[in-house]
Scaffold this motif. Structure first.
Motif, PDB file in Angstrom:
ATOM      1  N   LYS A 564       0.836  -1.205   0.000  1.00 26.24           N
ATOM      2  CA  LYS A 564       0.000   0.000   0.000  1.00 26.24           C
ATOM      3  C   LYS A 564       0.870   1.255   0.000  1.00 26.24           C
ATOM      4  CE  LYS A 564      -3.906  -2.145   2.416  1.00 26.24           C
ATOM      5  NZ  LYS A 564      -4.632  -2.222   3.720  1.00 26.24           N
ATOM      6  N   MET A 565       1.944   1.238   0.799  1.00 28.12           N
ATOM      7  CA  MET A 565       2.849   2.388   0.858  1.00 28.12           C
ATOM      8  C   MET A 565       3.517   2.614  -0.498  1.00 28.12           C
ATOM      9  SD  MET A 565       4.555   1.702   4.616  1.00 28.12           S
ATOM     10  CE  MET A 565       5.539   3.195   4.687  1.00 28.12           C
ATOM     11  N   MET A 566       3.868   1.513  -1.186  1.00 29.91           N
ATOM     12  CA  MET A 566       4.517   1.635  -2.492  1.00 29.91           C
ATOM     13  C   MET A 566       3.541   2.183  -3.527  1.00 29.91           C
ATOM     14  SD  MET A 566       7.503   1.136  -3.858  1.00 29.91           S
ATOM     15  CE  MET A 566       7.807   1.853  -5.479  1.00 29.91           C
ATOM     16  N   VAL A 567       2.282   1.733  -3.450  1.00 25.93           N
ATOM     17  CA  VAL A 567       1.264   2.253  -4.372  1.00 25.93           C
ATOM     18  C   VAL A 567       1.071   3.748  -4.149  1.00 25.93           C
ATOM     19  CG1 VAL A 567      -1.191   2.199  -4.924  1.00 25.93           C
ATOM     20  CG2 VAL A 567       0.064   0.060  -4.679  1.00 25.93           C
ATOM     21  N   ARG A 568       1.032   4.163  -2.873  1.00 23.01           N
ATOM     22  CA  ARG A 568       0.885   5.606  -2.580  1.00 23.01           C
ATOM     23  C   ARG A 568       2.084   6.385  -3.107  1.00 23.01           C
ATOM     24  NH1 ARG A 568      -1.384   3.770   2.425  1.00 23.01           N
ATOM     25  NH2 ARG A 568       0.613   4.035   3.493  1.00 23.01           N
ATOM     26  N   LEU A 569       3.265   5.781  -3.005  1.00 24.70           N
ATOM     27  CA  LEU A 569       4.467   6.462  -3.488  1.00 24.70           C
ATOM     28  C   LEU A 569       4.386   6.711  -4.994  1.00 24.70           C
ATOM     29  CD1 LEU A 569       7.333   7.556  -2.926  1.00 24.70           C
ATOM     30  CD2 LEU A 569       8.186   5.237  -3.391  1.00 24.70           C
ATOM     31  N   THR A 570       3.859   5.748  -5.728  1.00 25.53           N
ATOM     32  CA  THR A 570       3.765   5.910  -7.187  1.00 25.53           C
ATOM     33  C   THR A 570       2.828   7.048  -7.572  1.00 25.53           C
ATOM     34  OG1 THR A 570       1.981   4.278  -7.342  1.00 25.53           O
ATOM     35  CG2 THR A 570       4.235   3.454  -7.560  1.00 25.53           C
ATOM     36  N   ALA A 571       1.905   7.402  -6.646  1.00 23.11           N
ATOM     37  CA  ALA A 571       0.949   8.474  -6.951  1.00 23.11           C
ATOM     38  C   ALA A 571       1.468   9.842  -6.539  1.00 23.11           C
ATOM     39  CB  ALA A 571      -0.383   8.191  -6.252  1.00 23.11           C
ATOM     40  N   GLN A 572       2.592   9.893  -5.782  1.00 24.76           N
ATOM     41  CA  GLN A 572       3.151  11.160  -5.310  1.00 24.76           C
ATOM     42  C   GLN A 572       4.058  11.763  -6.369  1.00 24.76           C
ATOM     43  OE1 GLN A 572       2.318  12.585  -2.419  1.00 24.76           O
ATOM     44  NE2 GLN A 572       1.008  10.866  -1.795  1.00 24.76           N
ATOM     45  N   SER A 573       4.339  13.066  -6.224  1.00 28.63           N
ATOM     46  CA  SER A 573       5.261  13.720  -7.152  1.00 28.63           C
ATOM     47  C   SER A 573       6.663  13.757  -6.531  1.00 28.63           C
ATOM     48  CB  SER A 573       4.772  15.124  -7.486  1.00 28.63           C
ATOM     49  OG  SER A 573       4.526  15.869  -6.298  1.00 28.63           O
ATOM     50  N   LEU A 574       6.999  14.848  -5.858  1.00 22.97           N
ATOM     51  CA  LEU A 574       8.328  14.965  -5.264  1.00 22.97           C
ATOM     52  C   LEU A 574       8.272  15.017  -3.748  1.00 22.97           C
ATOM     53  CD1 LEU A 574      10.029  17.508  -7.722  1.00 22.97           C
ATOM     54  CD2 LEU A 574      10.359  15.038  -7.591  1.00 22.97           C
ATOM     55  N   ASP A 575       7.194  14.541  -3.158  1.00 20.64           N
ATOM     56  CA  ASP A 575       7.069  14.514  -1.703  1.00 20.64           C
ATOM     57  C   ASP A 575       7.980  13.414  -1.160  1.00 20.64           C
ATOM     58  OD1 ASP A 575       6.380  14.628   0.906  1.00 20.64           O
ATOM     59  OD2 ASP A 575       4.236  14.296   0.608  1.00 20.64           O
ATOM     60  N   THR A 576       8.967  13.808  -0.374  1.00 21.72           N
ATOM     61  CA  THR A 576       9.943  12.825   0.116  1.00 21.72           C
ATOM     62  C   THR A 576       9.475  12.105   1.375  1.00 21.72           C
ATOM     63  OG1 THR A 576      11.084  14.580   1.341  1.00 21.72           O
ATOM     64  CG2 THR A 576      11.912  14.060  -0.872  1.00 21.72           C
ATOM     65  N   ALA A 577       8.444  12.614   2.042  1.00 20.93           N
ATOM     66  CA  ALA A 577       7.993  11.981   3.288  1.00 20.93           C
ATOM     67  C   ALA A 577       7.540  10.532   3.072  1.00 20.93           C
ATOM     68  CB  ALA A 577       6.890  12.817   3.928  1.00 20.93           C
ATOM     69  N   PRO A 578       6.661  10.259   2.080  1.00 20.58           N
ATOM     70  CA  PRO A 578       6.272   8.853   1.847  1.00 20.58           C
ATOM     71  C   PRO A 578       7.457   7.968   1.473  1.00 20.58           C
ATOM     72  CG  PRO A 578       4.808  10.355   0.665  1.00 20.58           C
ATOM     73  CD  PRO A 578       5.967  11.170   1.155  1.00 20.58           C
ATOM     74  N   LEU A 579       8.431   8.560   0.772  1.00 16.78           N
ATOM     75  CA  LEU A 579       9.617   7.811   0.362  1.00 16.78           C
ATOM     76  C   LEU A 579      10.447   7.422   1.585  1.00 16.78           C
ATOM     77  CD1 LEU A 579      11.248   6.761  -2.025  1.00 16.78           C
ATOM     78  CD2 LEU A 579      12.311   9.020  -2.221  1.00 16.78           C
ATOM     79  N   LYS A 580      10.618   8.374   2.512  1.00 14.27           N
ATOM     80  CA  LYS A 580      11.396   8.091   3.732  1.00 14.27           C
ATOM     81  C   LYS A 580      10.689   7.053   4.597  1.00 14.27           C
ATOM     82  CE  LYS A 580      13.642  12.629   3.965  1.00 14.27           C
ATOM     83  NZ  LYS A 580      13.718  13.924   4.700  1.00 14.27           N
ATOM     84  N   ASN A 581       9.364   7.188   4.693  1.00  8.79           N
ATOM     85  CA  ASN A 581       8.608   6.221   5.496  1.00  8.79           C
ATOM     86  C   ASN A 581       8.737   4.806   4.931  1.00  8.79           C
ATOM     87  OD1 ASN A 581       7.683   8.202   7.241  1.00  8.79           O
ATOM     88  ND2 ASN A 581       5.766   8.529   6.115  1.00  8.79           N
ATOM     89  N   LEU A 582       8.656   4.702   3.604  1.00 11.94           N
ATOM     90  CA  LEU A 582       8.745   3.385   2.966  1.00 11.94           C
ATOM     91  C   LEU A 582      10.150   2.821   3.117  1.00 11.94           C
ATOM     92  CD1 LEU A 582       7.515   1.123   1.310  1.00 11.94           C
ATOM     93  CD2 LEU A 582       7.955   2.439  -0.760  1.00 11.94           C
ATOM     94  N   LEU A 583      11.168   3.664   2.954  1.00  8.67           N
ATOM     95  CA  LEU A 583      12.547   3.206   3.104  1.00  8.67           C
ATOM     96  C   LEU A 583      12.781   2.671   4.514  1.00  8.67           C
ATOM     97  CD1 LEU A 583      15.453   2.879   2.174  1.00  8.67           C
ATOM     98  CD2 LEU A 583      15.839   5.307   2.708  1.00  8.67           C
ATOM     99  N   GLU A 584      12.278   3.401   5.498  1.00  7.35           N
ATOM    100  CA  GLU A 584      12.432   2.973   6.888  1.00  7.35           C
ATOM    101  C   GLU A 584      11.707   1.644   7.133  1.00  7.35           C
ATOM    102  OE1 GLU A 584      10.664   5.510   9.916  1.00  7.35           O
ATOM    103  OE2 GLU A 584      12.513   5.364  11.073  1.00  7.35           O
ATOM    104  N   ALA A 585      10.497   1.507   6.544  1.00  2.12           N
ATOM    105  CA  ALA A 585       9.705   0.287   6.738  1.00  2.12           C
ATOM    106  C   ALA A 585      10.365  -0.903   6.060  1.00  2.12           C
ATOM    107  CB  ALA A 585       8.295   0.492   6.204  1.00  2.12           C
ATOM    108  N   VAL A 586      10.899  -0.713   4.837  1.00  2.00           N
ATOM    109  CA  VAL A 586      11.563  -1.808   4.130  1.00  2.00           C
ATOM    110  C   VAL A 586      12.827  -2.227   4.882  1.00  2.00           C
ATOM    111  CG1 VAL A 586      12.827  -2.427   2.028  1.00  2.00           C
ATOM    112  CG2 VAL A 586      10.635  -1.252   1.863  1.00  2.00           C
ATOM    113  N   SER A 587      13.584  -1.256   5.364  1.00  2.00           N
ATOM    114  CA  SER A 587      14.794  -1.572   6.131  1.00  2.00           C
ATOM    115  C   SER A 587      14.433  -2.377   7.369  1.00  2.00           C
ATOM    116  CB  SER A 587      15.520  -0.280   6.528  1.00  2.00           C
ATOM    117  OG  SER A 587      15.896   0.461   5.383  1.00  2.00           O
TER     118      SER A 587
END
Length: 644
Positions: A564-587
């Motif tokens: 779900k987080m990855m799907v939301r990321l694909t819908a974002q433009s340059l917002d880095t917050a979802p990217l950081k959250n997903l990176l932290e979750a994957v790690s």
């Protein structure tokens, strides 16, 4: 096959008997898989026609199915291209034959290995990716082959496996005392249905369709597209005249009869070792539909004769008995008619918010009337719906009544094509009895009007039954959750101190902690933004107190949340917050003591890398600070997902 315009087919090497160059007189024996599989061959048929044959590479195909070749795409690519040989002086084709479910179902991530191998082969000019048709056009057969009759790809006993006790099974090692004598009577029972109904189909369909068998073959277009326009096109091509709606329904049911007649011969029904396995039961379900349609179309009561043959098929499991018992216990309960669909709708109506139009599998349901009454501690629902089969276009008017006491005590009744006046009378009498608090009269009225109230939660289709029961149990569990949470939170400090001193955790507290930690883990994982710190603390607490957690369930929830987080990321433009959250979750997922399936996240990332990433990377190269930060995070996410 040739009569249907098929130019070539694919066989296994062991099906070849001998070969020779076209024009030569001498044959070369190639039995026992001795044929060269890198070229096309021709077969001269008794009809004086020809068909081209390809033989797949047996050793590589076996390695794909049963060995570890798909664990590494590079190894797979080398194994494929290694089948070419400089010793051959002809253009070569390396081809394998495998089940589609091999790639992802039987072997996790095998689809990724296949994709990598094909890309690697093409990118490095190791070989040209082609298909049989192109190869045959460029390199027509130079040799002819004779095949061994009545052979098959998957069994050394040939086609006997699909009708007799040939001694070949999938579970011989586990059940050496089992036999497959059931195959012959199973096929005989199906042959009886086919032969009994063939002439009846031809006669009935001949009154509606120009050529019943040509129409049957053309019906595939409707199966693939059941839209009204597709059905109109079909009847425009095959009908003898402009058919009425009733005639169209009859024609479609006749074609469904033929479809299920063919489906009951599905290969896997005979392939395995036991009659009560899902595969034979499935083909018996197809046969049951043939029986049902024959009764409906022709008034043909052939089920008993069919079962007399079927009961000759004996299960290897004493409790399962024979084919008749399996049919009656595992097949008939799954058969549907309008009444069963109406019962499902009625029983689910207290829980499901149906609109004016809804779909239940291959049926559409149109609401005509619905009334809800509270009769003391009992909830009553009465209603009337029009149900239409999306397959045949047949419709039925269903009237229903439901009584619900508490969360799960459900009783319901349904009636097919009840008259309007009779339905209104039932509704009025139920309303009057309910307003007078005469519950026994309510039930008597419903039973008399609907012919009984035999349906309950057990009448729901399986998927919906699980969903409804899950909701009911969720409500019950919430009360338990509250009580256990109070115990856990109130006694957490002293129990933690006791644990640090090396003392044993009280059993009652351990049970409470196990429930609460599991609930909190799921809540944390299923939140929009996973709190890594909270998740780590919960896992640490579980480890310290030696609390067993549902690792499979937690891993599955984690997988869904990451997707779900990855799907939301694909819908974002340059917002880095979802990217950081997903990176932290994957790690975090990478560091868990149990595996989390990242396949879909990796696939979505790869798609994004191929589509959205290049544009943002270009902005970053033009010194856009926000784009730079996003690209850095995206690259880090790729590294965490092991995608280069």
């Amino acid at each position: 096959m040739v009569e249907q315009g098929i130019k070539f087919t694919v066989l296994a090497s062991h099906q070849a008997a001998r070969v020779r160059r076209i024009g030569d007189r001498n044959w070369k024996e190639v039995r026992n898989a001795g044929i060269d599989p890198t070229m096309a061959y021709t077969v001269n048929l008794p009809s004086k026609r020809q068909i081209s044959i390809f033989f797949y590479d047996g050793p590589i195909s076996h390695a794909v199915a049963f060995e570890d070749i798909l664990k590494n795409g590079d190894v797979f690519a080398k194994r494929l291209t290694g089948a070419f040989s400089e010793k051959r002086n002809h253009s070569q084709l390396v081809n394998i034959a495998t089940d589609g479910e091999t790639y992802g179902h039987h072997h996790r991530f095998a689809d990724m290995a296949l994709a990598f191998a094909l890309q690697d082969i093409e990118a490095n000019n190791m070989a040209k990716i082609t298909n049989y048709g192109e190869f045959l056009e460029k390199y027509p057969p130079t040799h002819e082959v004779e095949i061994i009759e009545k052979t098959s790809w998957s069994c050394v006993h040939g086609v006997d496996r699909w009708w007799s006790d040939d001694g070949c099974t999938t579970g011989a090692g586990s059940h050496p005392d089992w036999n497959q004598k059931w195959r012959t009577p199973l096929r005989n029972a199906f042959d009886f249905l086919r032969d009994t109904l063939e002439g009846k189909y031809e006669a009935a369909a001949g009154r509606l369709l120009k050529d019943p068998w040509d129409a049957r073959n053309g019906y595939i277009d409707v199966i693939l597209d059941r839209s009204p326009e597709s059905v109109r096109r079909f009847f425009g091509k095959y009908a003898v005249k402009e058919l009425t709606e009733a005639e169209k329904t009859t024609a479609l049911k006749l074609l469904e009869l033929q479809r299920h007649t063919m489906l009951m011969y599905t290969s896997c029904g005979w392939f395995f070792d036991e009659l009560s396995r899902p595969e034979p039961v499935q083909v018996m379900q197809y046969a049951a539909r043939v029986v049902q349609l024959a009764q409906d179309l022709f008034g043909e009561k052939i089920e008993e004769e069919f079962l007399k043959i079927l009961e000759q098929a004996k299960s290897n499991i004493p409790e399962q008995g024979d084919g008749r018992r399996i049919y009656e216990h595992l097949v008939k309960p799954s058969m549907l008619n309008f009444k069963e669909v109406g019962a499902h709708y009625a029983v689910s109506s207290p829980f499901e918010k149906y609109g004016e139009q809804s779909d239940i599998y291959c049926y559409s349901v149109e609401n005509e009337d619905r009334r809800t009454l509270d009769c003391g501690d009992t909830r009553l629902v009465t209603g009337r719906v029009k149900i239409k089969s999306k397959i045949s276009g047949e419709t039925a008017l269903i009237s229903y009544g439901v009584s619900q006491t508490g969360s799960h005590d459900i009783a319901a009744g349904v009636s097919v094509n009840m008259g309007e006046d009779e339905y209104r009378k039932m509704v009025d009498e139920v309303s009057q009895a309910c307003s007078g608090a005469d519950y026994s009269r309510v039930i008597r009225t419903l039973e008399q009007s609907l012919g009984g109230m035999p349906y309950s939660l057990r009448s729901l289709f399986h998927d919906e039954a699980r969903e409804v029961l899950g909701d009911i149990l969720e409500s019950a569990i919430s009360g338990v959750d509250t009580a256990y949470r109070q115990l856990y939170q109130h006694h957490y400090p002293p129990v933690r101190f006791l644990s640090e001193l090396g003392g044993p955790i009280p059993k009652a507290f351990r049970s409470a902690a196990e429930l609460i930690i599991d609930i909190e883990l799921r809540r944390t994982i299923n939140s929009d933004s996973i709190d890594a710190e909270s998740l780590k603390n919960l896992l640490d607490t579980a480890a310290k107190w030696q609390i067993e957690i549902d690792t499979d369930g937690i891993a599955y929830d984690f997988k869904l949340s990451l997707e779900k987080m990855m799907v939301r990321l694909t819908a974002q433009s340059l917002d880095t917050a979802p990217l950081k959250n997903l990176l932290e979750a994957v790690s975090l997922a990478r560091g868990l003591p149990f595996p989390v399936d990242l396949w879909k996240v990796q696939s979505l990332f790869w798609d994004m890398k191929s589509t959205k990433y290049p544009e943002i990377k270009q902005k970053a190269e033009q010194n856009d600070p926000q784009a730079k930060e996003w690209v850095e995070g995206f690259v880090a996410l790729g590294n965490s997902l092991s995608i280069r």
